[in-house]
Design a protein around this motif. Structure first.
Motif, PDB file in Angstrom:
ATOM      1  N   ALA A  37       0.861  -1.347   0.105  1.00 52.05           N
ATOM      2  CA  ALA A  37      -0.088  -0.140   0.004  1.00 52.05           C
ATOM      3  C   ALA A  37       0.739   1.364   0.010  1.00 52.05           C
ATOM      4  O   ALA A  37       0.289   2.353  -0.598  1.00 52.05           O
ATOM      5  N   TRP A  38       2.054   1.282   0.494  1.00 52.22           N
ATOM      6  CA  TRP A  38       2.694   2.383   0.769  1.00 52.22           C
ATOM      7  C   TRP A  38       4.414   2.394   0.514  1.00 52.22           C
ATOM      8  O   TRP A  38       4.751   3.106  -0.206  1.00 52.22           O
ATOM      9  N   GLN A  39       4.926   1.383   1.205  1.00 52.95           N
ATOM     10  CA  GLN A  39       6.453   1.237   0.983  1.00 52.95           C
ATOM     11  C   GLN A  39       6.855   1.203  -0.383  1.00 52.95           C
ATOM     12  O   GLN A  39       8.120   1.723  -0.762  1.00 52.95           O
ATOM     13  N   HIS A  40       6.143   0.522  -1.303  1.00 54.43           N
ATOM     14  CA  HIS A  40       6.641   0.114  -2.458  1.00 54.43           C
ATOM     15  C   HIS A  40       6.966   1.185  -3.467  1.00 54.43           C
ATOM     16  O   HIS A  40       7.949   1.188  -4.247  1.00 54.43           O
ATOM     17  N   ARG A  41       6.444   2.289  -3.213  1.00 50.53           N
ATOM     18  CA  ARG A  41       6.741   3.499  -3.973  1.00 50.53           C
ATOM     19  C   ARG A  41       8.094   4.197  -3.916  1.00 50.53           C
ATOM     20  O   ARG A  41       8.464   4.645  -4.703  1.00 50.53           O
ATOM     21  N   GLU A  42       8.474   3.623  -2.621  1.00 48.67           N
ATOM     22  CA  GLU A  42       9.714   4.201  -2.159  1.00 48.67           C
ATOM     23  C   GLU A  42      11.032   3.384  -2.307  1.00 48.67           C
ATOM     24  O   GLU A  42      12.045   3.993  -2.474  1.00 48.67           O
ATOM     25  N   LYS A  43      10.788   2.119  -1.926  1.00 48.23           N
ATOM     26  CA  LYS A  43      11.951   1.059  -1.963  1.00 48.23           C
ATOM     27  C   LYS A  43      11.581   0.042  -2.785  1.00 48.23           C
ATOM     28  O   LYS A  43      10.880  -1.095  -2.222  1.00 48.23           O
ATOM     29  N   ARG A  44      11.824  -0.118  -3.731  1.00 48.74           N
ATOM     30  CA  ARG A  44      11.355  -1.224  -4.679  1.00 48.74           C
ATOM     31  C   ARG A  44      12.730  -2.234  -4.666  1.00 48.74           C
ATOM     32  O   ARG A  44      14.014  -1.656  -4.825  1.00 48.74           O
ATOM     33  N   LEU A  45      12.642  -3.292  -4.482  1.00 45.00           N
ATOM     34  CA  LEU A  45      13.540  -4.307  -4.305  1.00 45.00           C
ATOM     35  C   LEU A  45      13.905  -5.267  -5.501  1.00 45.00           C
ATOM     36  O   LEU A  45      12.805  -5.538  -6.318  1.00 45.00           O
ATOM     37  N   THR A  46      14.970  -5.236  -6.019  1.00 47.20           N
ATOM     38  CA  THR A  46      15.263  -6.139  -6.941  1.00 47.20           C
ATOM     39  C   THR A  46      15.306  -7.811  -6.765  1.00 47.20           C
ATOM     40  O   THR A  46      15.009  -8.004  -5.414  1.00 47.20           O
ATOM     41  N   TRP A  47      15.212  -8.601  -7.659  1.00 51.43           N
ATOM     42  CA  TRP A  47      15.398  -9.950  -7.269  1.00 51.43           C
ATOM     43  C   TRP A  47      16.302 -10.485  -6.524  1.00 51.43           C
ATOM     44  O   TRP A  47      16.108 -11.170  -5.717  1.00 51.43           O
ATOM     45  N   THR A  48      17.650 -10.002  -6.735  1.00 49.56           N
ATOM     46  CA  THR A  48      18.661 -10.179  -5.796  1.00 49.56           C
ATOM     47  C   THR A  48      18.357  -9.654  -4.347  1.00 49.56           C
ATOM     48  O   THR A  48      18.605 -10.668  -3.327  1.00 49.56           O
ATOM     49  N   GLU A  49      17.693  -8.508  -4.015  1.00 49.61           N
ATOM     50  CA  GLU A  49      17.681  -8.108  -2.686  1.00 49.61           C
ATOM     51  C   GLU A  49      16.430  -9.056  -2.207  1.00 49.61           C
ATOM     52  O   GLU A  49      16.453  -9.376  -0.988  1.00 49.61           O
ATOM     53  N   TRP A  50      15.455  -9.532  -3.033  1.00 51.67           N
ATOM     54  CA  TRP A  50      14.356 -10.261  -2.289  1.00 51.67           C
ATOM     55  C   TRP A  50      15.109 -11.640  -1.782  1.00 51.67           C
ATOM     56  O   TRP A  50      14.582 -12.356  -0.985  1.00 51.67           O
ATOM     57  N   LEU A  51      15.894 -12.039  -2.716  1.00 51.01           N
ATOM     58  CA  LEU A  51      16.597 -13.327  -2.620  1.00 51.01           C
ATOM     59  C   LEU A  51      17.426 -13.247  -1.072  1.00 51.01           C
ATOM     60  O   LEU A  51      17.555 -14.276  -0.348  1.00 51.01           O
ATOM     61  N   LEU A  52      18.208 -12.218  -0.934  1.00 46.05           N
ATOM     62  CA  LEU A  52      19.038 -11.932   0.418  1.00 46.05           C
ATOM     63  C   LEU A  52      18.097 -11.831   1.689  1.00 46.05           C
ATOM     64  O   LEU A  52      18.501 -12.214   2.526  1.00 46.05           O
ATOM     65  N   LEU A  53      16.702 -11.167   1.352  1.00 44.45           N
ATOM     66  CA  LEU A  53      15.934 -11.094   2.460  1.00 44.45           C
ATOM     67  C   LEU A  53      15.254 -12.217   2.642  1.00 44.45           C
ATOM     68  O   LEU A  53      15.148 -12.963   3.938  1.00 44.45           O
ATOM     69  N   LEU A  54      14.566 -12.938   1.718  1.00 48.05           N
ATOM     70  CA  LEU A  54      13.823 -14.206   1.916  1.00 48.05           C
ATOM     71  C   LEU A  54      14.566 -15.697   1.989  1.00 48.05           C
ATOM     72  O   LEU A  54      14.180 -16.601   2.555  1.00 48.05           O
ATOM     73  N   GLY A  55      15.838 -15.539   1.285  1.00 44.02           N
ATOM     74  CA  GLY A  55      16.379 -16.815   1.168  1.00 44.02           C
ATOM     75  C   GLY A  55      17.052 -17.388   2.457  1.00 44.02           C
ATOM     76  O   GLY A  55      16.440 -18.611   2.704  1.00 44.02           O
ATOM     77  N   PRO A  56      17.607 -16.736   3.223  1.00 46.76           N
ATOM     78  CA  PRO A  56      17.935 -17.131   4.667  1.00 46.76           C
ATOM     79  C   PRO A  56      16.961 -17.757   5.524  1.00 46.76           C
ATOM     80  O   PRO A  56      17.029 -18.676   6.214  1.00 46.76           O
ATOM     81  N   GLN A  57      15.753 -16.926   5.335  1.00 42.19           N
ATOM     82  CA  GLN A  57      14.474 -17.052   6.132  1.00 42.19           C
ATOM     83  C   GLN A  57      13.966 -18.592   5.632  1.00 42.19           C
ATOM     84  O   GLN A  57      13.525 -19.417   6.289  1.00 42.19           O
ATOM     85  N   VAL A  58      14.033 -18.630   4.498  1.00 37.22           N
ATOM     86  CA  VAL A  58      13.440 -19.986   3.937  1.00 37.22           C
ATOM     87  C   VAL A  58      14.116 -21.300   4.502  1.00 37.22           C
ATOM     88  O   VAL A  58      13.551 -22.212   4.834  1.00 37.22           O
TER      89      VAL A  58
END
Length: 429
Positions: free
Chosen positions: A187-208
């Motif tokens: 709703a809000w934050q994606h307008r300011e900070k869009r993540l690349t696929w690499t950044e999504w991987l860094l965020l979610l990969g270790p968690q998975v």
């Protein structure tokens, strides 16, 4: 806050759930795992072994047990050291809140500080040998990074690490927080900070990976708890949601009228963070209502402990609302601050059975004159009079575990005492 959190921290004996955490920590010290088999044949088997699989606690997320075990290893085993990790995390939460608000005006800081020291619910969550303080601190830290971050690899990995720890503290709090973050980002934050696929991987990969490892060992869906949750219908969950709002007000988590004002101020004055905060609280409460294991037909109140991580956000919203409306009227701001944070006036106090009161003054009174509780004198009598190797039969069943912790050995012989609950006959040897 340090005084309010640490004063008489070890005075009261551990209650039921705290004792289970502490007994799990003792098992971790001896085996490295959350075994339910303790000294001299004692077994931690709450509600007919609700949490047991393969002779270990596989229901309870492990972080609180391992933190308590570390405290026991360093400082010895008693009620004070059992609660010490939570108290330190609570103080760290306060420090983080004040650090976050450090650039605000003096009025905002004073109102926020007054709200902190008067929120007895928050203070008591920080004084429990449970997951509450860890869940509150980690949730606040994750939101702090999310709010202010630049999506660098370092920040993403820190965020992932904190998220794994939150999952290990409480699964529901982790899931509820990430649902809130997903709604806020869309709703809000994606307008300011869009993540690349690499950044999504860094965020979610270790968690998975790490969440998969944790849930393969400690998984409530593989215990009998899963059957209990299935007893709730969708109507039950809606009832539970209503209970949560009612009982958060009664428990003085926040004043609901002020949160409604926060929503109005956010819309009228176009303050986006007011709207985002109100939406986050609503989403959090609805999600916990849907997944909580509490059986509605066996209850009359909402188990608001699952909602403890929203307390800092609610405090911030109330502080922001009072200052947005009254900052230029100092006298009114002082009076409103005392009424909102220092009394239960806006929490329905005049209509509750205990009436209008100042809970912080009641808490200070209890610190100066502690109440009597049954476990300490009972444990003392057991230690003084029960011969070595004998068994104790305990009623009611939930009193077994505090006594198992506090009176595990006879003071004269230093030999273990065996505790037997009046249920689970198959476990009695």
């Amino acid at each position: 806050m340090a005084g309010l959190i640490f004063a008489r921290l070890g005075h009261y004996a551990l209650w039921d759930d705290e004792a289970m955490t502490a007994l799990g920590a003792k098992a971790i010290m001896h085996t490295g795992d959350t075994s339910v088999l303790l000294d001299h044949g004692n077994i931690v088997a709450y509600r007919n072994g609700l949490h047991i699989r393969n002779q270990a606690d596989r229901l309870t997320p492990p972080l609180a047990g391992y933190l308590t075990a570390a405290s026991f290893s360093l400082f010895g085993i008693d009620a004070w050291t059992a609660r010490l990790p939570s108290a330190l995390l609570g103080l760290a939460t306060v420090a983080l809140i004040l650090f976050w608000a450090r650039w605000e005006s003096r009025s905002v800081l004073l109102v926020l500080a007054f709200g902190l020291v008067c929120n007895v619910s928050l203070i008591l969550f920080f004084r429990q040998c449970r997951y509450f303080a860890a869940a509150i601190f980690l949730s606040a830290a994750i939101v702090f990074i999310y709010w202010r971050w630049k999506p660098t690899p370092r920040h993403l990995l820190i965020l992932a690490g904190l998220s794994v720890l939150l999952f290990a503290a409480n699964y529901m709090n982790y899931l509820a927080l990430y649902v809130c973050l997903a709604v806020d980002y869309a709703a809000w934050q994606h307008r300011e900070k869009r993540l690349t696929w690499t950044e999504w991987l860094l965020l979610l990969g270790p968690q998975v990976v790490l969440l998969g490892v944790i849930s393969s060992i400690w998984n409530p869906l593989l215990t009998t708890l899963a059957g209990d949750e299935g007893m709730n219908t969708m109507g039950d969950r809606l009832i539970r949601c209503g209970w949560y709002w009612r009982d958060m007000g009664k428990s003085e988590f926040f004043a609901i009228p002020i949160l409604l004002l926060a929503l109005g101020v956010g819309l009228r004055q176009r303050r986006p963070w007011f709207l985002r905060g109100c939406v986050a609280i609503a989403v959090y409460v609805v999600f916990i209502s849907l997944v909580s294991p509490q059986i509605v037909r066996h209850s009359a109140e909402g188990e608001v402990r699952y909602l403890a991580p929203i307390l800092p956000l609610a405090l911030a919203l109330q502080t922001g609302t009072l200052c947005a409306l009254l900052e230029r009227r100092k006298t009114l701001l002082i009076l409103a601050t005392v009424a909102v944070f220092g009394t239960n006036l806006l929490n329905g106090g005049p209509f509750l059975s205990w009436g209008l009161r100042s809970t912080i003054l009641s808490y200070l009174g209890e610190l100066s004159l502690p109440q009597a509780e049954p476990y300490t004198p009972t444990a003392r009598w057991i230690n003084d009079h029960v011969p070595e190797g004998k068994s104790i039969w305990v009623l009611p069943y939930y009193a077994v575990y505090p006594l198992m912790f506090h009176a595990s050995r006879s003071q004269k012989s230093r030999e273990p005492i065996c505790f037997r609950p009046p249920i689970c006959p198959s476990l009695i040897t």
